[in-house]
Design a protein around this motif. Structure first.
Motif, PDB file in Angstrom:
ATOM      1  N   GLU A 191      47.914  52.033  40.176  1.00 55.79           N
ATOM      2  CA  GLU A 191      46.926  52.456  39.186  1.00 55.79           C
ATOM      3  C   GLU A 191      45.691  51.561  39.205  1.00 55.79           C
ATOM      4  O   GLU A 191      44.656  51.936  38.647  1.00 55.79           O
ATOM      5  N   LEU A 192      45.803  50.393  39.838  1.00 55.67           N
ATOM      6  CA  LEU A 192      44.692  49.438  39.843  1.00 55.67           C
ATOM      7  C   LEU A 192      44.160  49.132  41.234  1.00 55.67           C
ATOM      8  O   LEU A 192      42.981  48.824  41.391  1.00 55.67           O
ATOM      9  N   VAL A 193      45.038  49.158  42.253  1.00 56.45           N
ATOM     10  CA  VAL A 193      44.609  48.882  43.632  1.00 56.45           C
ATOM     11  C   VAL A 193      45.304  49.875  44.560  1.00 56.45           C
ATOM     12  O   VAL A 193      46.408  50.345  44.285  1.00 56.45           O
ATOM     13  N   ILE A 194      44.676  50.179  45.672  1.00 58.25           N
ATOM     14  CA  ILE A 194      45.248  51.151  46.602  1.00 58.25           C
ATOM     15  C   ILE A 194      46.302  50.525  47.509  1.00 58.25           C
ATOM     16  O   ILE A 194      47.140  51.231  48.076  1.00 58.25           O
ATOM     17  N   CYS A 195      46.320  49.205  47.636  1.00 58.94           N
ATOM     18  CA  CYS A 195      47.280  48.551  48.527  1.00 58.94           C
ATOM     19  C   CYS A 195      48.047  47.423  47.840  1.00 58.94           C
ATOM     20  O   CYS A 195      48.026  46.267  48.299  1.00 58.94           O
ATOM     21  N   PRO A 196      48.756  47.704  46.743  1.00 62.34           N
ATOM     22  CA  PRO A 196      49.541  46.630  46.118  1.00 62.34           C
ATOM     23  C   PRO A 196      50.667  46.143  47.019  1.00 62.34           C
ATOM     24  O   PRO A 196      51.091  44.990  46.901  1.00 62.34           O
ATOM     25  N   HIS A 197      51.168  47.004  47.922  1.00 61.55           N
ATOM     26  CA  HIS A 197      52.203  46.559  48.865  1.00 61.55           C
ATOM     27  C   HIS A 197      51.670  45.482  49.777  1.00 61.55           C
ATOM     28  O   HIS A 197      52.388  44.547  50.137  1.00 61.55           O
ATOM     29  N   TYR A 198      50.378  45.553  50.150  1.00 65.83           N
ATOM     30  CA  TYR A 198      49.765  44.489  50.942  1.00 65.83           C
ATOM     31  C   TYR A 198      49.568  43.235  50.102  1.00 65.83           C
ATOM     32  O   TYR A 198      49.745  42.113  50.586  1.00 65.83           O
TER      33      TYR A 198
END
Length: 258
Positions: A191-198
């Motif tokens: 919901e805040l960043v497109i790449c939280p997994h990164y």
């Protein structure tokens, strides 16, 4: 002015310094290339190639050798000595075991991966994992850094691996069976960043650096962060171009910041 780093790192031997000097320019080039749009050909940035692997097989090739190498280090006499070295090798093995299990049981794939890309990334993960363990071996017997980051590093690694897995799981739930299209990820820090997994992968690699406290492990963490920052920027640009409804509030990597 006194430098800060001797407080947190083992004094690097000439071998460790040379390993770091050889490693840093290569990853700096890859990071700069990602920011400029020269992406490694996998996932949504894949390109046609003469030799292709199914995506699942390609991703397995990426991670399995590094896992086997980290696990095998425990069987090599004298390779892993002391609590710090054991925890580092174990953390690396757990990281890549998680990735292998995700490839086999969590992720959903479509398309293919160029063989040369799979071998290149696999070689990087394998060599950097072996080198981190070897740099730790070379630090055995040296005076410990005045600031001990070993157990905080274990905690940081745990946060990184848990957050990375959670957001990989959310990504895996985006597609129904047989669906090969892309969707805007939802839930968690998506919901805040497109790449939280990164973001959490970067946190995990800094966990390695804190456990190890060697110059080489720190270089790997910084280089990984730079590379994944470039890839996050490219990913956000890709989603914003593909989906008109892509939320402007969603940043690339760091919530509310960038």
């Amino acid at each position: 002015m006194e430098m800060w780093w001797p407080q947190f790192l083992y004094a690097p031997s000439p071998v460790v310094a040379a390993m770091t000097a050889a490693f840093a320019p290569a990853l700096a080039f890859l990071s700069f290339s990602e920011f400029r749009g020269g992406h490694l050909a996998y996932s949504k940035f894949a390109r046609a190639s003469a030799a292709l692997l199914p995506s699942r097989a390609g991703m397995f090739v990426l991670y399995a050798p590094a896992f086997v190498a980290a696990l095998a280090s425990f069987a090599v006499p004298g390779a892993v000595q002391g609590t710090r070295a054991h925890l580092l090798a174990a953390a690396i093995a757990i990281h890549f075991l998680k990735r292998v299990l995700e490839v086999l049981f969590v992720h959903r794939y479509s398309g293919s991966m160029p063989l040369v890309t799979a071998l290149f990334i696999s070689s990087y993960y394998l060599s950097s994992s072996i080198a981190m363990i070897y740099a730790q071996h070379l630090s055995n017997g040296l005076p410990d850094p005045p600031v001990d980051l070993l157990y905080p590093g274990v905690l940081v690694f745990a946060v990184g691996i848990a957050g990375n897995f959670y957001h990989h799981y959310l990504l895996s739930r985006l597609r129904a069976a047989g669906d090969k299209g892309y969707k805007i990820p939802r839930g968690g820090l998506f919901e805040l960043v497109i790449c939280p997994h990164y973001l959490f992968e970067i946190i995990g690699f800094f966990g390695f650096a804190m456990i190890s406290q060697t110059l080489y492990a720190l270089a790997v963490a910084v280089g990984t962060a730079a590379y994944l920052a470039g890839r996050s920027a490219a990913t956000r640009k890709w989603y914003a171009a593909k989906f008109e409804e892509f939320p402007a509030r969603v940043k690339a990597l760091v919530p509310y910041v960038w």
